[in-house]
Design a protein around this motif. Structure first.
Motif, PDB file in Angstrom:
ATOM      1  N   SER A 171       1.028  -1.232   0.574  1.00  0.00           N
ATOM      2  CA  SER A 171      -0.117  -0.071   0.137  1.00  0.00           C
ATOM      3  C   SER A 171       0.803   1.858   0.220  1.00  0.00           C
ATOM      4  N   ILE A 172       0.615   2.121  -1.245  1.00  0.00           N
ATOM      5  CA  ILE A 172       1.188   3.110  -1.119  1.00  0.00           C
ATOM      6  C   ILE A 172       0.496   4.320  -1.128  1.00  0.00           C
ATOM      7  N   HIS A 173       1.559   5.522  -0.157  1.00  0.00           N
ATOM      8  CA  HIS A 173       1.083   6.865  -0.755  1.00  0.00           C
ATOM      9  C   HIS A 173       2.006   7.683  -0.284  1.00  0.00           C
ATOM     10  N   ALA A 174       2.260   8.826  -1.769  1.00  0.00           N
ATOM     11  CA  ALA A 174       3.764   8.969  -1.576  1.00  0.00           C
ATOM     12  C   ALA A 174       2.923  11.180  -1.791  1.00  0.00           C
ATOM     13  N   HIS A 175       2.837  11.931  -1.610  1.00  0.00           N
ATOM     14  CA  HIS A 175       2.914  13.284  -0.854  1.00  0.00           C
ATOM     15  C   HIS A 175       4.213  14.435  -1.388  1.00  0.00           C
ATOM     16  N   LEU A 176       3.940  15.211  -2.775  1.00  0.00           N
ATOM     17  CA  LEU A 176       4.734  16.079  -2.177  1.00  0.00           C
ATOM     18  C   LEU A 176       4.172  17.935  -2.281  1.00  0.00           C
ATOM     19  N   GLU A 177       5.097  18.708  -1.921  1.00  0.00           N
ATOM     20  CA  GLU A 177       4.823  20.155  -2.268  1.00  0.00           C
ATOM     21  C   GLU A 177       5.627  20.615  -2.501  1.00  0.00           C
ATOM     22  N   TYR A 178       5.713  21.505  -3.390  1.00  0.00           N
ATOM     23  CA  TYR A 178       7.177  21.919  -3.895  1.00  0.00           C
ATOM     24  C   TYR A 178       6.288  23.830  -4.621  1.00  0.00           C
ATOM     25  N   ALA A 179       7.372  24.407  -3.931  1.00  0.00           N
ATOM     26  CA  ALA A 179       7.300  25.998  -4.949  1.00  0.00           C
ATOM     27  C   ALA A 179       8.133  26.612  -6.049  1.00  0.00           C
ATOM     28  N   PHE A 180       7.415  27.538  -6.930  1.00  0.00           N
ATOM     29  CA  PHE A 180       8.180  27.384  -8.473  1.00  0.00           C
ATOM     30  C   PHE A 180       7.579  29.421  -8.144  1.00  0.00           C
ATOM     31  N   ALA A 181       8.927  29.871  -8.886  1.00  0.00           N
ATOM     32  CA  ALA A 181       8.466  31.301  -8.310  1.00  0.00           C
ATOM     33  C   ALA A 181       8.143  31.958 -10.474  1.00  0.00           C
ATOM     34  N   ASP A 182       9.005  31.135 -11.068  1.00  0.00           N
ATOM     35  CA  ASP A 182       7.822  31.146 -12.244  1.00  0.00           C
ATOM     36  C   ASP A 182       7.430  29.582 -12.666  1.00  0.00           C
ATOM     37  N   PRO A 183       7.381  30.350 -13.658  1.00  0.00           N
ATOM     38  CA  PRO A 183       6.357  28.989 -14.905  1.00  0.00           C
ATOM     39  C   PRO A 183       7.632  28.145 -15.289  1.00  0.00           C
TER      40      PRO A 183
END
Length: 259
Positions: free
Chosen positions: A4-16
Motif C-alpha cells: 500500500s503506497i502513499h506519496a505526497h509532494l509539495e513544491y513552490a516555483f517562483a516562475d513558470p
C-alpha cells in the motif's frame, strides 16, 4: 505480497517551470497496480510520455506557484524470485540488444575506472556469486548516512568516502557489476522497511537471462519492491526533475506491506 503506497509532494516555483515527474508504480507482468489515484494542483500543461525502456511513464508538467502531488496505489507483486548466487553471467556476445547500454560507464557510474579493482577483489568468482559478493562488500564497507551525498556524487566519490544513501549504494553496485561485464541498471522503487521512509533506489542486474533487483543497503527485499522506473543511473529516474528553480515545501512517502 501486496504494498500500500502513499506519496505526497509539495513544491513552490517562483516562475513558470517545466517539470518531469516519475513517481507512479509501473504496470508490469511482475507487478499489478490497483486502485491508483494521482491528484495534482492544476497546471498550465500536463502530458504523459513513456519512461526509460518503456517501464512506467513520465509526466510533463508546467507549474507556477505552489504544486501539490498526491499519489496512492496498491501494488501486488508477482515477481518470480531466484537465488542470484546460482545464476550465470551471460557472455556479452549473447546478450539481448536492450541490455547492451547497461554494460557501459554512465554519468554516475564510471565502471571503466573500476575494472582493476573488481578483478583483484572479486575475480575468483563469476556470475551471480560474484555480484552477490559485490553487494555484500558494499554493505559491509559503506555506512548509510542520510544527507551525506548530493546530486553530483558519483560511485567513485562514494567508494572513496565509504558512506552514502541508497542511490549511492545502488550506483556503486551497478559500477562494480558493469566493470565485471554484467549489465546493471538503476531502479527506482517503493519498498517497505526503508529508513527514513522515502523513494528508494536499488540496482537491477541481468543474470541467467533475466533482470534481478538487489539492494546493497539491506533494507529492501526483491519480493517486496514496487518498481517505478529504470535507467542508466539516477539521472534517468529522478522522481522530479525541474528545469528551473524549485523549492521543496514537504515530501513524504509511506509504504506498508501485507503478506
Amino acid at each position: 505480497m501486496q504494498l500500500s503506497i502513499h506519496a505526497h509532494l509539495e513544491y513552490a516555483f517562483a516562475d513558470p517551470t517545466d517539470l518531469l515527474l516519475q513517481l507512479e508504480a509501473a504496470p508490469l507482468p511482475e507487478q499489478s497496480v490497483e486502485n491508483a489515484t494521482l491528484e495534482l494542483t492544476p497546471c498550465e500543461h500536463t502530458a504523459r510520455v513513456p519512461a526509460h525502456d518503456g517501464i512506467g511513464e513520465r509526466l510533463w508538467l508546467r507549474a507556477h506557484g505552489r504544486l501539490q502531488v498526491d499519489y496512492r496505489a496498491t501494488v501486488v507483486i508477482h515477481r518470480i524470485l531466484a537465488d542470484c548466487s546460482t545464476l550465470a553471467r551471460i557472455e556479452p556476445h549473447r546478450l539481448p540488444g536492450e541490455t547492451v547500454q547497461y554494460l557501459f560507464a554512465s554519468r554516475y557510474c564510471p565502471s571503466d575506472q573500476f575494472e582493476s579493482f573488481v578483478h583483484a577483489t572479486f575475480g575468483e568468482l563469476s556470475g551471480g556469486a560474484q555480484v552477490i559478493a559485490m553487494r555484500d562488500w558494499i554493505h559491509d564497507h559503506l555506512s548509510y548516512v542520510p544527507g551525506s551525498s548530493n546530486a553530483a556524487t558519483t560511485a567513485a566519490d562514494t567508494f572513496i568516502a565509504r558512506h552514502g544513501i541508497c542511490r549511492d549504494y545502488a550506483h556503486l553496485l551497478i559500477t562494480f557489476a558493469r566493470a565485471a561485464g554484467v549489465p546493471a541498471r538503476f531502479a527506482s522503487v517503493y519498498a517497505d522497511g526503508v529508513e527514513p521512509p522515502d523513494f528508494h533506489a536499488v540496482a537491477e542486474v541481468f543474470l541467467g537471462g533475466e533482470w534481478h533487483l538487489l539492494d546493497a543497503t539491506g533494507m529492501a527485499r526483491e519480493g517486496a519492491m514496487a518498481k517505478i522506473g529504470v535507467g542508466r543511473d539516477a539521472a534517468d529516474v529522478a522522481f522530479l526533475t525541474a528545469f528551473g528553480e524549485a523549492t521543496m515545501i514537504t515530501q513524504a512517502v509511506q509504504v506498508v506491506s501485507v503478506e
